[in-house]
Design a protein around this motif. Structure first.
Motif, PDB file in Angstrom:
ATOM      1  N   LEU A 146       5.003 -13.012  48.498  1.00  0.00           N
ATOM      2  CA  LEU A 146       5.465 -12.808  49.541  1.00  0.00           C
ATOM      3  C   LEU A 146       4.145 -13.028  50.237  1.00  0.00           C
ATOM      4  N   SER A 147       2.909 -12.748  49.640  1.00  0.00           N
ATOM      5  CA  SER A 147       1.234 -12.520  50.195  1.00  0.00           C
ATOM      6  C   SER A 147       1.460 -14.096  50.975  1.00  0.00           C
ATOM      7  N   GLN A 162      -1.749 -13.826  35.762  1.00  0.00           N
ATOM      8  CA  GLN A 162      -0.967 -14.985  36.447  1.00  0.00           C
ATOM      9  C   GLN A 162      -1.546 -15.593  38.006  1.00  0.00           C
TER      10      GLN A 162
HETATM   11  P1  ADP Z   1       3.142 -10.012  42.975  1.00  0.00           P
HETATM   12  O1  ADP Z   1       4.786  -9.598  43.663  1.00  0.00           O
HETATM   13  O2  ADP Z   1       3.229 -10.705  41.856  1.00  0.00           O
HETATM   14  O3  ADP Z   1       1.917  -8.647  42.709  1.00  0.00           O
HETATM   15  P2  ADP Z   1       3.507 -11.022  45.882  1.00  0.00           P
HETATM   16  O4  ADP Z   1       2.998 -11.720  46.814  1.00  0.00           O
HETATM   17  O5  ADP Z   1       4.860 -11.426  45.530  1.00  0.00           O
HETATM   18  O6  ADP Z   1       3.375 -10.846  43.943  1.00  0.00           O
HETATM   19  O7  ADP Z   1       3.500  -9.645  46.322  1.00  0.00           O
HETATM   20  C1  ADP Z   1       1.728  -8.939  46.418  1.00  0.00           C
HETATM   21  C2  ADP Z   1       2.459  -7.652  47.449  1.00  0.00           C
HETATM   22  O8  ADP Z   1       1.361  -6.628  46.970  1.00  0.00           O
HETATM   23  C3  ADP Z   1       1.630  -8.074  48.971  1.00  0.00           C
HETATM   24  O9  ADP Z   1       2.166  -7.539  49.868  1.00  0.00           O
HETATM   25  C4  ADP Z   1       0.103  -8.114  48.984  1.00  0.00           C
HETATM   26  O10 ADP Z   1       0.079  -8.307  50.582  1.00  0.00           O
HETATM   27  C5  ADP Z   1       0.078  -6.781  47.972  1.00  0.00           C
HETATM   28  N1  ADP Z   1      -0.633  -6.986  47.431  1.00  0.00           N
HETATM   29  C6  ADP Z   1      -1.961  -7.260  46.422  1.00  0.00           C
HETATM   30  N2  ADP Z   1      -2.717  -6.339  45.971  1.00  0.00           N
HETATM   31  C7  ADP Z   1      -3.048  -5.977  47.379  1.00  0.00           C
HETATM   32  C8  ADP Z   1      -3.778  -5.247  47.400  1.00  0.00           C
HETATM   33  N3  ADP Z   1      -5.074  -4.703  46.468  1.00  0.00           N
HETATM   34  N4  ADP Z   1      -4.273  -4.602  48.195  1.00  0.00           N
HETATM   35  C9  ADP Z   1      -3.321  -3.835  49.312  1.00  0.00           C
HETATM   36  N5  ADP Z   1      -1.678  -4.896  49.184  1.00  0.00           N
HETATM   37  C10 ADP Z   1      -1.692  -5.546  48.153  1.00  0.00           C
END
Ligand code: ADP
Length: 476
Positions: free
Chosen positions: A382-383, A305
């Motif tokens: 969100l990132s 994705q």
């Molecule tokens: P999803 O919910 O589809 O994974 P989002 O962008 O909505 O994607 O949210 C992802 C969240 O998880 C963000 O806050 C991102 O910083 C956090 N995140 C994703 N991967 C990691 C990781 N390996 N370590 C720390 N935080 C992570």
């Protein structure tokens, strides 16, 4: 005072596996301040009992019929900061796994939905709007309309929020009929049948009074077969009652002025600390530090994705453009290996940290210049919002919430909050990165973009306010 009940499988700060928990928690917390009597109801997962058990107030218990079985329902309550949370307790259904998968999960949440409806009169809280989230609570509107029409619950308006259409809750109709006593006539494509299965999310799309998703663009996309996972028929039929509200992030958690995880605080007015964070980050991750080299980061699950194959293909080009690259994430083995390979091949220029590390994620948001997100689809994401809060410019594919939250750089006016590309194509990602690196070398243009990105409002109160407006349209 309008009464709102949010029904969700997970909610921050109690139990979280994804963005749904953040939104549900934010609404429960912020809606009361907007004048709503908003409460939330969710399963009492074991983790909640373990961490919050002593603070839960046992209200009452009763039994519900699930098929031929009579099942215990305990109602627990927790109140904090003006928010009220109810928990449905049953240790047989709610143990270690928030989602059991397969048949077990269908039964878990069929039970939850039945228990919610039976509990409401006893709680003496009949909401004006019942806000359902994803397939786990999507059957509630159908149950209200087909089984509770002549009770006190009959007048409740319902909203279904789709956080990710890929999960729909599909199972054999006979099993669901047995659990919930649904009449045979609803097992048709007009109601809950979809491609041979009974489908909870489809039932929600048919019976909810309004539907929304977590970004306006995703609301458009899920009406198209490429994104709809088979539900475009019903969603097109209801297009006029389908909208999108962009999720928010918690400004208190993601705040470069007060974030305890980052070594040097900074603000929109004074970015000195950001430069120091960048230097510290290079030291921490073994990258060559050079203020003239931009850092391009990716913080994401390593799954299909998220477009990791595009990032992998464009990565050597990014290094050639002079950038350092940081990958933080875990997921599919082939992507993890590809990222490890890139690190070994470009020592000192690429860092692949395979794993989940929340604090490191904060330091990467703070110390990087760009964050790349090349998702195939992204309901909200969100990132990219977190990155902007830390003055890190997103480079995104124009899909779903990425499209709605990032304003692409306009070289003629200097406006924008990031960079974007449209086609799912590695060379288009590369060209977007090239544009970003060119702007990086133009200090004035870069400063203007960073300032605009940091000024963007992705706060929870804005998001709660938009949900409030949506509830009002349901009630007017
Ligand atoms: P999803 O919910 O589809 O994974 P989002 O962008 O909505 O994607 O949210 C992802 C969240 O998880 C963000 O806050 C991102 O910083 C956090 N995140 C994703 N991967 C990691 C990781 N390996 N370590 C720390 N935080 C992570």
């Amino acid at each position: 005072m309008r009464k709102i009940l949010i029904a969700a499988a997970e909610c921050v700060p109690f139990a979280k596996t994804g963005g749904l928990a953040d939104v549900a928690g934010a609404l429960a917390k912020h809606l009361p301040a907007l004048g709503y009597d908003a409460r939330l109801i969710m399963p009492c997962h074991r983790v909640i009992k373990q961490r919050w058990g002593a603070q839960l107030e046992h209200l009452f218990s009763f039994s519900v019929q699930l098929g031929w079985r009579s099942q215990y329902v305990g109602i627990e309550r927790y109140c904090a900061d003006g928010a009220t949370y109810y928990f449905i307790d049953n240790e047989f259904y709610f143990g270690d796994m928030i989602y059991r998968g397969g048949r077990g999960e269908v039964e878990q949440y069929a039970f939850f939905c039945r228990a919610v409806l039976e509990a409401l009169p006893m709680l003496d809280f009949i909401p004006d709007v019942l806000h359902c989230n994803d397939w786990h609570t999507a059957i509630l509107p159908m149950l209200i309309k087909t089984q509770y029409g002549f009770t006190a619950l009959g007048g409740i308006k319902t909203l279904l929020t789709i956080h990710n259409i890929a999960y729909q809750g599909k199972y054999d109709f006979a099993f669901i009929r047995d659990l919930l006593g649904i009449e045979e006539r609803y097992n048709t494509p007009e109601f809950m049948e979809s491609f041979g299965s009974a489908n909870f999310l489809k039932a929600g799309c048919v019976f909810a009074d309004r539907i929304n998703t977590v970004s306006p663009s995703y609301a458009d996309e899920i009406c198209r077969p490429e994104y709809s996972e088979g539900l475009d028929g019903i969603l097109n039929a209801r297009r006029h009652q389908l909208s999108g509200i962009l999720n928010g992030i918690d400004d208190a958690v993601f705040n470069p002025e007060s974030d305890p995880a980052i070594p040097h605080p900074f603000s929109r007015e004074d970015l000195t600390g950001k430069g120091q964070c960048k230097k510290a980050l290079c030291g921490e991750l073994g990258l060559v530090y050079d203020p003239d080299r931009p850092i391009i980061a990716s913080i994401s699950r390593l799954t299909e994705q998220k477009g990791i194959d595009l990032i992998n293909a464009a990565l050597p080009g990014m290094v050639d453009l002079g950038a350092n690259v940081i990958i933080l994430g875990s997921g599919a083995r082939e992507y993890e290996d590809a990222m490890r390979y890139a690190e070994a091949h470009h020592r000192g220029r690429v860092c692949a940290y395979i794993g989940y590390n929340e604090e490191l994620a904060h330091r990467i948001y703070a110390g990087s210049d760009f964050l790349v997100m090349a998702s195939r689809f992204e309901p909200c994401g969100l990132s990219q919002m977190i990155a902007m809060r830390y003055g890190t410019l997103p480079i995104v594919r124009e899909t779903g919430g990425l499209r709605d939250s990032v304003i692409p750089y306009n070289r003629y006016t200097g406006e924008g909050t990031g960079f974007s590309f449209s086609r799912y194509d590695a060379s288009d990602l590369y060209f977007a990165v090239e544009r970003a690196v060119t702007v990086y070398r133009d200090k004035l243009a870069m400063a203007q973009l960073v300032d605009a990105a940091m000024a963007a409002d992705f706060s929870f109160p804005r998001c709660a306010q938009q949900y409030g407006q949506l509830y009002e349209t349901l009630l007017s």
